[in-house]
Design a protein around this motif. Structure first.
Motif, PDB file in Angstrom:
ATOM      1  N   GLY A  26      -5.829 -12.328  -0.020  1.00 17.23           N
ATOM      2  CA  GLY A  26      -5.357 -12.528   1.344  1.00 17.23           C
ATOM      3  C   GLY A  26      -6.263 -11.892   2.382  1.00 17.23           C
ATOM      4  O   GLY A  26      -6.238 -12.262   3.552  1.00 17.23           O
ATOM      5  N   GLY A  27      -7.049 -10.886   1.963  1.00 17.07           N
ATOM      6  CA  GLY A  27      -7.924 -10.188   2.890  1.00 17.07           C
ATOM      7  C   GLY A  27      -7.180  -9.227   3.798  1.00 17.07           C
ATOM      8  O   GLY A  27      -7.683  -8.858   4.860  1.00 17.07           O
ATOM      9  N   TRP A  28      -5.981  -8.815   3.394  1.00 15.66           N
ATOM     10  CA  TRP A  28      -5.149  -7.948   4.224  1.00 15.66           C
ATOM     11  C   TRP A  28      -5.271  -6.500   3.784  1.00 15.66           C
ATOM     12  O   TRP A  28      -5.660  -6.196   2.665  1.00 15.66           O
ATOM     13  N   GLN A  29      -4.882  -5.591   4.659  1.00 14.81           N
ATOM     14  CA  GLN A  29      -4.840  -4.166   4.339  1.00 14.81           C
ATOM     15  C   GLN A  29      -3.460  -3.842   3.789  1.00 14.81           C
ATOM     16  O   GLN A  29      -2.456  -4.379   4.272  1.00 14.81           O
ATOM     17  N   THR A  30      -3.409  -2.977   2.791  1.00 18.51           N
ATOM     18  CA  THR A  30      -2.124  -2.608   2.212  1.00 18.51           C
ATOM     19  C   THR A  30      -2.002  -1.099   2.055  1.00 18.51           C
ATOM     20  O   THR A  30      -2.986  -0.379   2.026  1.00 18.51           O
ATOM     21  N   ASP A  31      -0.767  -0.676   1.938  1.00 18.37           N
ATOM     22  CA  ASP A  31      -0.432   0.677   1.519  1.00 18.37           C
ATOM     23  C   ASP A  31       0.838   0.523   0.713  1.00 18.37           C
ATOM     24  O   ASP A  31       1.501  -0.527   0.765  1.00 18.37           O
ATOM     25  N   SER A  32       1.191   1.535  -0.037  1.00 20.95           N
ATOM     26  CA  SER A  32       2.388   1.406  -0.856  1.00 20.95           C
ATOM     27  C   SER A  32       3.160   2.713  -0.912  1.00 20.95           C
ATOM     28  O   SER A  32       2.631   3.774  -0.589  1.00 20.95           O
ATOM     29  N   ALA A  33       4.423   2.576  -1.310  1.00 22.82           N
ATOM     30  CA  ALA A  33       5.306   3.729  -1.478  1.00 22.82           C
ATOM     31  C   ALA A  33       6.091   3.518  -2.767  1.00 22.82           C
ATOM     32  O   ALA A  33       6.522   2.395  -3.059  1.00 22.82           O
ATOM     33  N   GLY A  34       6.288   4.592  -3.519  1.00 26.21           N
ATOM     34  CA  GLY A  34       6.951   4.508  -4.812  1.00 26.21           C
ATOM     35  C   GLY A  34       8.438   4.781  -4.786  1.00 26.21           C
ATOM     36  O   GLY A  34       9.083   4.785  -5.829  1.00 26.21           O
ATOM     37  N   SER A  35       8.989   5.005  -3.606  1.00 25.36           N
ATOM     38  CA  SER A  35      10.434   5.228  -3.493  1.00 25.36           C
ATOM     39  C   SER A  35      10.910   4.708  -2.139  1.00 25.36           C
ATOM     40  O   SER A  35      10.110   4.536  -1.212  1.00 25.36           O
ATOM     41  N   GLY A  36      12.197   4.498  -2.038  1.00 24.10           N
ATOM     42  CA  GLY A  36      12.764   4.042  -0.779  1.00 24.10           C
ATOM     43  C   GLY A  36      12.531   5.034   0.334  1.00 24.10           C
ATOM     44  O   GLY A  36      12.181   4.662   1.458  1.00 24.10           O
ATOM     45  N   GLN A  37      12.717   6.311   0.024  1.00 22.62           N
ATOM     46  CA  GLN A  37      12.555   7.361   1.038  1.00 22.62           C
ATOM     47  C   GLN A  37      11.113   7.403   1.556  1.00 22.62           C
ATOM     48  O   GLN A  37      10.879   7.470   2.763  1.00 22.62           O
ATOM     49  N   ALA A  38      10.157   7.356   0.636  1.00 18.28           N
ATOM     50  CA  ALA A  38       8.745   7.358   1.042  1.00 18.28           C
ATOM     51  C   ALA A  38       8.424   6.092   1.822  1.00 18.28           C
ATOM     52  O   ALA A  38       7.647   6.124   2.781  1.00 18.28           O
ATOM     53  N   VAL A  40      10.482   4.286   3.762  1.00 20.14           N
ATOM     54  CA  VAL A  40      11.030   4.393   5.122  1.00 20.14           C
ATOM     55  C   VAL A  40      10.128   5.281   5.970  1.00 20.14           C
ATOM     56  O   VAL A  40       9.825   4.963   7.127  1.00 20.14           O
ATOM     57  N   ALA A  41       9.666   6.390   5.398  1.00 17.80           N
ATOM     58  CA  ALA A  41       8.788   7.304   6.131  1.00 17.80           C
ATOM     59  C   ALA A  41       7.499   6.603   6.552  1.00 17.80           C
ATOM     60  O   ALA A  41       7.068   6.712   7.705  1.00 17.80           O
ATOM     61  N   LYS A  42       6.877   5.864   5.638  1.00 17.91           N
ATOM     62  CA  LYS A  42       5.630   5.160   5.972  1.00 17.91           C
ATOM     63  C   LYS A  42       5.888   4.024   6.956  1.00 17.91           C
ATOM     64  O   LYS A  42       5.091   3.782   7.858  1.00 17.91           O
ATOM     65  N   ALA A  43       6.996   3.323   6.771  1.00 15.70           N
ATOM     66  CA  ALA A  43       7.307   2.175   7.635  1.00 15.70           C
ATOM     67  C   ALA A  43       7.534   2.589   9.077  1.00 15.70           C
ATOM     68  O   ALA A  43       7.213   1.840   9.997  1.00 15.70           O
ATOM     69  N   THR A  44       8.075   3.778   9.269  1.00 17.69           N
ATOM     70  CA  THR A  44       8.385   4.233  10.625  1.00 17.69           C
ATOM     71  C   THR A  44       7.264   5.066  11.239  1.00 17.69           C
ATOM     72  O   THR A  44       7.324   5.400  12.412  1.00 17.69           O
ATOM     73  N   ALA A  45       6.233   5.377  10.453  1.00 10.84           N
ATOM     74  CA  ALA A  45       5.140   6.221  10.945  1.00 10.84           C
ATOM     75  C   ALA A  45       3.938   5.428  11.442  1.00 10.84           C
ATOM     76  O   ALA A  45       3.052   5.988  12.078  1.00 10.84           O
ATOM     77  N   ALA A  46       3.890   4.124  11.130  1.00 13.77           N
ATOM     78  CA  ALA A  46       2.729   3.318  11.510  1.00 13.77           C
ATOM     79  C   ALA A  46       3.178   1.896  11.817  1.00 13.77           C
ATOM     80  O   ALA A  46       4.312   1.518  11.535  1.00 13.77           O
ATOM     81  N   ALA A  47       2.263   1.114  12.380  1.00 11.17           N
ATOM     82  CA  ALA A  47       2.563  -0.292  12.694  1.00 11.17           C
ATOM     83  C   ALA A  47       2.245  -1.166  11.483  1.00 11.17           C
ATOM     84  O   ALA A  47       1.175  -1.030  10.884  1.00 11.17           O
ATOM     85  N   TRP A  48       3.171  -2.040  11.122  1.00  9.15           N
ATOM     86  CA  TRP A  48       3.015  -2.937   9.972  1.00  9.15           C
ATOM     87  C   TRP A  48       3.290  -4.369  10.403  1.00  9.15           C
ATOM     88  O   TRP A  48       4.140  -4.616  11.258  1.00  9.15           O
ATOM     89  N   ASP A  49       2.608  -5.302   9.760  1.00 13.30           N
ATOM     90  CA  ASP A  49       2.851  -6.718  10.018  1.00 13.30           C
ATOM     91  C   ASP A  49       3.926  -7.269   9.094  1.00 13.30           C
ATOM     92  O   ASP A  49       4.548  -8.286   9.396  1.00 13.30           O
ATOM     93  N   ALA A  50       4.133  -6.606   7.951  1.00 17.41           N
ATOM     94  CA  ALA A  50       5.169  -7.035   6.999  1.00 17.41           C
ATOM     95  C   ALA A  50       5.414  -5.930   5.986  1.00 17.41           C
ATOM     96  O   ALA A  50       4.569  -5.052   5.780  1.00 17.41           O
ATOM     97  N   ALA A  73      14.095   1.412  15.851  1.00 23.37           N
ATOM     98  CA  ALA A  73      13.658   0.366  16.782  1.00 23.37           C
ATOM     99  C   ALA A  73      12.276  -0.170  16.426  1.00 23.37           C
ATOM    100  O   ALA A  73      12.046  -1.379  16.461  1.00 23.37           O
ATOM    101  N   GLN A  74      11.357   0.708  16.055  1.00 24.85           N
ATOM    102  CA  GLN A  74       9.987   0.301  15.727  1.00 24.85           C
ATOM    103  C   GLN A  74       9.952  -0.537  14.446  1.00 24.85           C
ATOM    104  O   GLN A  74       9.236  -1.530  14.370  1.00 24.85           O
ATOM    105  N   ALA A  75      10.719  -0.157  13.449  1.00 22.00           N
ATOM    106  CA  ALA A  75      10.684  -0.840  12.144  1.00 22.00           C
ATOM    107  C   ALA A  75      11.542  -2.098  12.112  1.00 22.00           C
ATOM    108  O   ALA A  75      11.315  -2.973  11.280  1.00 22.00           O
ATOM    109  N   ARG A  76      12.499  -2.207  13.002  1.00 24.53           N
ATOM    110  CA  ARG A  76      13.444  -3.330  13.001  1.00 24.53           C
ATOM    111  C   ARG A  76      12.738  -4.677  13.135  1.00 24.53           C
ATOM    112  O   ARG A  76      13.163  -5.681  12.573  1.00 24.53           O
TER     113      ARG A  76
END
Length: 125
Positions: A26-38, A40-50, A73-76
């Motif tokens: 896809g040529g996209w940038q990714t990051d990952s988290a191994g738990s729900g808590q991690a 949520v923390a990553k999702a709310t700390a940066a801008a994501w396209d999906a 609000a940011q992650a919604r």
């Protein structure tokens, strides 16, 4: 500009395969988290396209993660695609009622999973 996708799944192998497919094909940038808590923390700390989110995880399942994302609000506004082995009609109805962008059934084809993401999100490939 390259799309940024966060993959939240408790299985390391799944995270690695999905991220590799999204990056290499896809040529996209990714990051990952191994738990729900991690996740949520990553999702709310940066801008994501999906976000690709596993439904069945210990401690905090995908439904709880999705609820927490909707509370920020940011992650919604981030489209969420569920990764799940639960593909019964009743499960799909429950997922659709949540307002998720789409569902990718496990097991998936690692070579084409990026195309499924692009199709669900209506991204040109």
């Amino acid at each position: 500009m390259s799309k940024r996708i966060l993959v939240i799944d408790d299985e390391l192998d799944i995270r690695e395969v999905v991220c590799l497919s999204l990056e290499e094909f896809g040529g996209w940038q990714t990051d990952s988290a191994g738990s729900g808590q991690a996740g949520v923390a990553k999702a709310t700390a940066a801008a994501w396209d999906a976000i690709l989110l596993d439904v069945s995880m210990p401690d905090m399942d995908g439904f709880a993660v999705f609820a927490q994302l909707q509370a920020h609000a940011q992650a919604r506004a981030i489209p969420v695609i569920l990764l799940t082995a639960k593909v019964l009609t009743s499960d799909r109805d429950r997922f659709a009622a949540l307002g998720v962008a789409g569902i990718i059934a496990k097991p998936f084809n690692p070579v084409t999973v990026w195309q499924q993401v692009a199709q669900i999100l209506d991204w040109a490939t």
